[in-house]
Scaffold this motif. Structure first.
Motif, PDB file in Angstrom:
ATOM      1  N   VAL A  53      -9.970   7.636  -4.616  1.00 39.91           N
ATOM      2  CA  VAL A  53      -9.147   7.130  -3.529  1.00 39.91           C
ATOM      3  C   VAL A  53      -9.288   5.615  -3.563  1.00 39.91           C
ATOM      4  O   VAL A  53     -10.340   5.082  -3.238  1.00 39.91           O
ATOM      5  N   VAL A  54      -8.262   4.922  -4.018  1.00 40.90           N
ATOM      6  CA  VAL A  54      -8.366   3.476  -4.177  1.00 40.90           C
ATOM      7  C   VAL A  54      -8.533   2.791  -2.826  1.00 40.90           C
ATOM      8  O   VAL A  54      -9.316   1.871  -2.662  1.00 40.90           O
ATOM      9  N   TRP A  55      -7.788   3.253  -1.813  1.00 41.91           N
ATOM     10  CA  TRP A  55      -7.892   2.662  -0.476  1.00 41.91           C
ATOM     11  C   TRP A  55      -7.443   3.681   0.552  1.00 41.91           C
ATOM     12  O   TRP A  55      -6.567   4.494   0.283  1.00 41.91           O
ATOM     13  N   ARG A  56      -8.058   3.620   1.721  1.00 43.18           N
ATOM     14  CA  ARG A  56      -7.577   4.374   2.863  1.00 43.18           C
ATOM     15  C   ARG A  56      -7.725   3.469   4.091  1.00 43.18           C
ATOM     16  O   ARG A  56      -8.566   2.562   4.096  1.00 43.18           O
ATOM     17  N   PRO A  57      -6.898   3.669   5.130  1.00 39.74           N
ATOM     18  CA  PRO A  57      -6.982   2.802   6.305  1.00 39.74           C
ATOM     19  C   PRO A  57      -8.405   2.744   6.858  1.00 39.74           C
ATOM     20  O   PRO A  57      -9.059   3.767   6.997  1.00 39.74           O
TER      21      PRO A  57
END
Length: 225
Positions: A104-108
């Motif tokens: 997961v490269v980014w999540r909020p």
């Protein structure tokens, strides 16, 4: 082009980045580093749109209840975009230093998501409603509800992101990615509508103009009768 359309254009570009970025197929196609850059660039567009929105609402911060709510919502949302700037930059830095960073490269993040949720609640509470249901009829009546839904979905993605371990299951990863993309799609929908019409409930200036037109029309109809 009006300030509202510039604002909408920035939000649309930022939202598009956050719609595309979470898809595993996109990350596999371009690689983790390019995916992280997509999120970071999207956050910069978000911040630009939030800053312009705050500038539009600034003049109304001491005016009507609607104007004050618009200013508070814009200011809180802008703060949230800055938190996203920080976390997307950190994700980009991690992807550059870790070739295996491809889950997961980014999540909020939590702080940005809380700001977005508070902003969405302020805007929705100030909008025309029948109880908790949005009042139909006026142009863009659905925008506050869709915007709030996007904020909620970003919050769900943030919660999912915090419970996803480094070796999280595909279902856990999907919860973070899918909710991020769906939340961004809600923001994109509102932004595209504003680009098309040039009108948005985020702009107190346009709200006042519509109210004056409605009042003038009512007076003309009354006098004509």
């Amino acid at each position: 082009m009006s300030r509202e359309r510039w604002m909408a254009g920035l939000f649309a570009l930022g939202s598009l980045c956050f719609v595309v970025g979470p898809f595993p197929g996109y990350a596999q196609l371009v690689g983790a580093q390019a995916d992280a850059i997509t999120f970071f660039v999207g956050s910069i567009f978000f911040t630009g749109g939030g800053a312009l929105q705050s500038g539009i609402a600034f003049a109304t911060r001491r005016g009507s209840h609607t104007g004050r709510a618009a200013w508070r919502a814009a200011a809180v949302q802008s703060a949230g975009t800055v938190f996203f700037n920080v976390t997307t930059y950190l994700a980009l830095h991690t992807s550059l230093s870790n070739a295996d960073y491809d889950r997961v490269v980014w999540r909020p993040d939590a702080f940005g998501s809380i700001c977005f949720l508070v902003s969405g609640l302020i805007a929705y509470r100030a909008s025309a409603r029948h109880g908790w249901r949005p009042a139909h009829g006026s142009p863009g009546w659905w925008e506050p509800a869709v915007n709030l839904l996007g904020c909620v979905l970003f919050g769900v993605a943030a919660v999912a992101g915090y419970v996803v371990p480094a070796s999280g299951s595909p279902l856990d990863l999907a919860a973070a990615n899918v909710n991020t993309a769906l939340g961004a799609a809600c923001f994109l929908t509102c932004a595209v509508a504003t680009l098309r019409t040039g009108r948005t409930l985020k702009s107190p200036r346009l709200r006042r103009l519509r109210a004056l037109r409605h009042l003038r029309g009512a007076r003309v109809a009354r006098d004509g009768g």
